[in-house]
Design an enzyme around this catalytic site. Structure first.
Site, short mmCIF file in Angstrom:
data_model
loop_
_atom_site.label_atom_id
_atom_site.label_comp_id
_atom_site.label_asym_id
_atom_site.label_seq_id
_atom_site.Cartn_x
_atom_site.Cartn_y
_atom_site.Cartn_z
N ASP A 68 -3.79 1.13 -9.68
CA ASP A 68 -5.21 0.88 -9.94
C ASP A 68 -5.50 0.71 -11.43
O ASP A 68 -6.20 -0.21 -11.85
CB ASP A 68 -6.06 2.03 -9.39
N GLU A 127 0.84 -1.21 0.00
CA GLU A 127 0.00 0.00 0.00
C GLU A 127 0.87 1.26 0.00
O GLU A 127 1.82 1.36 0.79
CB GLU A 127 -0.91 -0.04 1.23
N ASP A 183 3.27 2.12 -4.69
CA ASP A 183 3.34 2.29 -6.16
C ASP A 183 4.01 3.60 -6.59
O ASP A 183 4.87 3.60 -7.48
CB ASP A 183 1.97 2.10 -6.85
#
Ligand code: GLA
Length: 387
Positions: free
Chosen positions: A173, A36, A39
């Protein structure tokens, strides 16, 4: 999947009453298993694409506009194609569509007048990436038969969100929505933009629990974390010359020099650097079917987000702490950007009903809200939706 191509086409014609042929595209939401906020630090993430998806039905038009309709909100908005390049955000859902259209145009794709019907099953504000699903579905619809490399498309949608919508997000995402695969999680390296499959043990269900809260802080805190991670790199670079992201800082270097760092960047760096290691350990544990280890890593990741990255909230911590006491739950953690949304839980198939019952009772007793549950079956990435 609750809709069919025929139904979408029918609903489209109810709204737009067009004689033109309609094409339908699908882009899934995602649930991130682990990794989490890594990225945008050029690190590692391990999401799965969901069955819950955004659908974009499209047909050519002669009115000179990009006309978009949201089935969930029941509203239509129109944008003149000739003014597209100079449009600025309206701060609503249309920004994702217009941002993508603007960047496609800038990339040399001719954006022609169309009617665009959006139907999304991905719950908004839930941390399951409804925005990336909307961006990718819109981009595929606007491209139609014109091909674009999937990675280029993921980057373009990410840029639309960062530059037009204004959230400086990473690539996870959009990448997960485009490259997700049925039956498998994917481990994405956000530096090389490559991925590999991570098969999950078959005696496992991945359940997302929607806390039904999204705290206001979410988007401002996101930008703040991006900045704090940059500060952390600047403070560590003297000890690892040439480092441009936290991905370049080995754990040993961080451990040796962390005492010289300012408190906030130090905590943020500790989360990111340890999280990258957890992603690799998680993938290895998943491949060898080591459920206790997968669960342990989930809980360690949550604590790191709670105390070092400081992006959890009371409701999410409650859901995690309640879940991990239930028999048959291997691990639980927050997923997504933070400050609400969903937790993701690794649950034994035989324990799912009892898990949902106990979570509902505890959560509604404490917060007067009924949580929603999503069974996260790894599903196919985005593409044309065919019957
Ligand atoms: C949001 C962003 C992603 C990623 C996650 C946190 O979903 O869009 O790029 O940073 O938060 O892991």
């Amino acid at each position: 999947m609750t809709v069919s191509q025929n139904q979408l086409e029918h609903d489209f014609r109810e709204v737009f009453r067009t004689p033109h042929p309609v094409a339908v595209f699908r882009a899934p939401g995602r649930v991130n298993l682990i990794g989490e906020h890594t990225d945008y630090n050029q690190g590692l993430v391990c999401p799965i694409a969901l069955d819950l998806a955004c659908y974009a039905a499209i047909a050519p038009a002669t009115h000179g506009k990009l006309r978009v309709y949201s089935a969930e909100l029941g509203e239509t908005h129109e944008f003149e194609i000739r003014a597209l390049a100079s449009l600025s955000p309206r701060h609503d859902w249309t920004d994702y569509v217009v941002g993508v259209a603007q960047l496609l145009q800038r990339a040399g794709v001719e954006v022609t007048p169309v009617d665009l019907y959006i139907h999304s099953e991905v719950p908004r504000g839930s941390g399951l990436s409804s925005s990336a699903a909307l961006e990718v579905a819109s981009a595929l619809a606007l491209l139609g038969n014109r091909g674009m490399d999937r990675l280029e498309l993921a980057k373009l949608c990410q840029q639309a969100e960062a530059q037009f919508v204004g959230l400086p997000c990473g690539i996870m995402d959009q990448y997960a929505s485009l490259f997700g695969r049925e039956g498998t999680a994917i481990l994405i390296d956000c530096r090389s933009y490559t991925h590999s499959e991570v098969r999950l043990p078959s005696n496992l269900r991945v359940i997302a629990v929607n806390s039904m809260v999204k705290h206001e802080l979410a988007s401002s805190a996101y930008g703040q974390r991006v900045a704090e991670c940059r500060e952390a790199v600047a403070e560590l670079e003297p000890f690892q010359p040439g480092a441009t992201s936290l991905r370049d800082i080995p754990l040993t270097v961080f451990e040796r020099f962390q005492d010289s760092m300012s408190p906030i960047p130090r905590k943020r760096a500790r989360h990111i650097i340890s999280e990258n290691a957890r992603v690799l350990d998680f993938a290895a544990a998943a491949q060898s079917g080591d459920l206790p280890e997968m669960g342990r890593l989930f809980i360690a990741a949550h604590r790191s987000l709670q105390y070092d990255f400081e992006i959890s909230c009371e409701e999410i911590d409650f859901l995690v702490d309640t879940a991990i006491k239930i028999k048959g739950v291997h691990g639980a953690r927050m997923t997504g950007g933070g400050f609400g949304g969903c937790t993701v839980n690794l649950v034994d198939p035989s324990a799912v009903m009892e898990f949902e019952r106990r979570i509902t009772a505890a959560y509604s007793g404490r917060f007067r809200k009924t949580p929603l549950f999503y069974d996260c079956e790894p599903s196919a990435g985005a593409g044309r939706f065919t019957p």
